[in-house]
Design an enzyme around this catalytic site. Structure first.
Site, PDB file in Angstrom:
ATOM      1  N   ASN A  14       7.466  -3.236   5.956  1.00 49.88           N
ATOM      2  CA  ASN A  14       6.853  -4.545   6.230  1.00 49.88           C
ATOM      3  C   ASN A  14       6.977  -4.929   7.704  1.00 49.88           C
ATOM      4  O   ASN A  14       6.094  -5.595   8.248  1.00 49.88           O
ATOM      5  CB  ASN A  14       7.460  -5.620   5.329  1.00 49.88           C
ATOM      6  CG  ASN A  14       6.943  -5.473   3.915  1.00 49.88           C
ATOM      7  OD1 ASN A  14       5.804  -5.842   3.631  1.00 49.88           O
ATOM      8  ND2 ASN A  14       7.752  -4.883   3.030  1.00 49.88           N
ATOM      9  N   HIS A 106       9.387 -11.613  -1.016  1.00 52.43           N
ATOM     10  CA  HIS A 106      10.051 -11.188  -2.254  1.00 52.43           C
ATOM     11  C   HIS A 106       9.059 -10.410  -3.122  1.00 52.43           C
ATOM     12  O   HIS A 106       7.915 -10.848  -3.302  1.00 52.43           O
ATOM     13  CB  HIS A 106      10.588 -12.400  -3.017  1.00 52.43           C
ATOM     14  CG  HIS A 106      11.364 -11.984  -4.228  1.00 52.43           C
ATOM     15  ND1 HIS A 106      12.625 -11.431  -4.125  1.00 52.43           N
ATOM     16  CD2 HIS A 106      11.038 -11.965  -5.543  1.00 52.43           C
ATOM     17  CE1 HIS A 106      13.047 -11.115  -5.347  1.00 52.43           C
ATOM     18  NE2 HIS A 106      12.114 -11.426  -6.220  1.00 52.43           N
TER      19      HIS A 106
END
Ligand code: GAR
Length: 188
Positions: A14, A106
């Site tokens: 990410n 998340h």
């Protein structure tokens, strides 16, 4: 130019998605990568993208507050702190230094399946839809206000491995998009 600081503990896919999305022409710069795991693969990615790093081995500090005070002292001025696979609960020292400026990624649709194993927990529960959440960080575990979510269907023939791949692909789109959207709403 808006600047962000990214926190990560592991692979850094990410982090790489943001580094790719936020090329210099994009007006968003990653000013620093903070990593709590010496030797984590994300550190090599930071070198590749010429992002400075701060490695903070919490074992070398007397407690979390001391480690976080060290981090706060080394973070350059920034508009947003982005937790992208940072596997620690943020304490009051960091929360108070960046009120409403810390967000977390998340790998499940909160408030379902908080914690460290959100993908497997959703898969093993047998949900038919899971997904990805970006939320503000507060003192709880994955409990802050939700900013953005993207659903991921769990198809009948999907293995856990397949689901992990799809969740990560979804994260790599949602996180840079959400960061850019939030930064666009901030004053200069
Ligand atoms: C991501 O799937 C992120 O959602 C998850 O860690 C992974 C990091 O991957 N975070 C959590 O589970 C936080 N509770 P990456 O290092 O490849 O970006």
């Amino acid at each position: 130019m808006k600047t962000i600081v990214v926190f990560a503990s592991g692979n850094g896919s990410n982090f790489a998605a943001m580094a790719n999305a936020f090329q210099p022409s994009h007006n968003i710069r990653i000013a620093l990568l903070v990593c709590d795991q010496p030797g984590a693969p994300v550190l090599q990615l930071a070198d590749k993208y010429h992002v400075p790093t701060l490695v903070v081995d919490y074992r070398n500090f007397k407690n979390k507050a001391a480690a976080e005070a060290h981090i706060v002292a080394h973070i350059p001025p920034c508009n947003l702190v982005v937790l992208a696979g940072f596997m620690r609960i943020i304490g009051p020292t960091l929360l108070n230094a960046y009120p409403n400026r810390i967000i977390n990624l998340h790998p499940a649709l909160l408030p379902s399946f908080p914690g460290r194993t959100g993908i497997a927990d959703a898969y093993n529960y047998g949900v038919k839809v899971t997904g990805v959440t970006v939320h503000y960080v507060d003192a709880g575990i994955d409990s802050g206000q939700i900013i953005a979510q993207a659903p991921v269907p769990v198809l009948p023939d999907m293995t856990l491995n397949d689901l992990e791949t799809t969740i990560h692909e979804t994260e790599h789109v949602l996180l840079p998009q959400t960061v850019a959207m939030l930064l666009a709403t901030l004053d200069a």
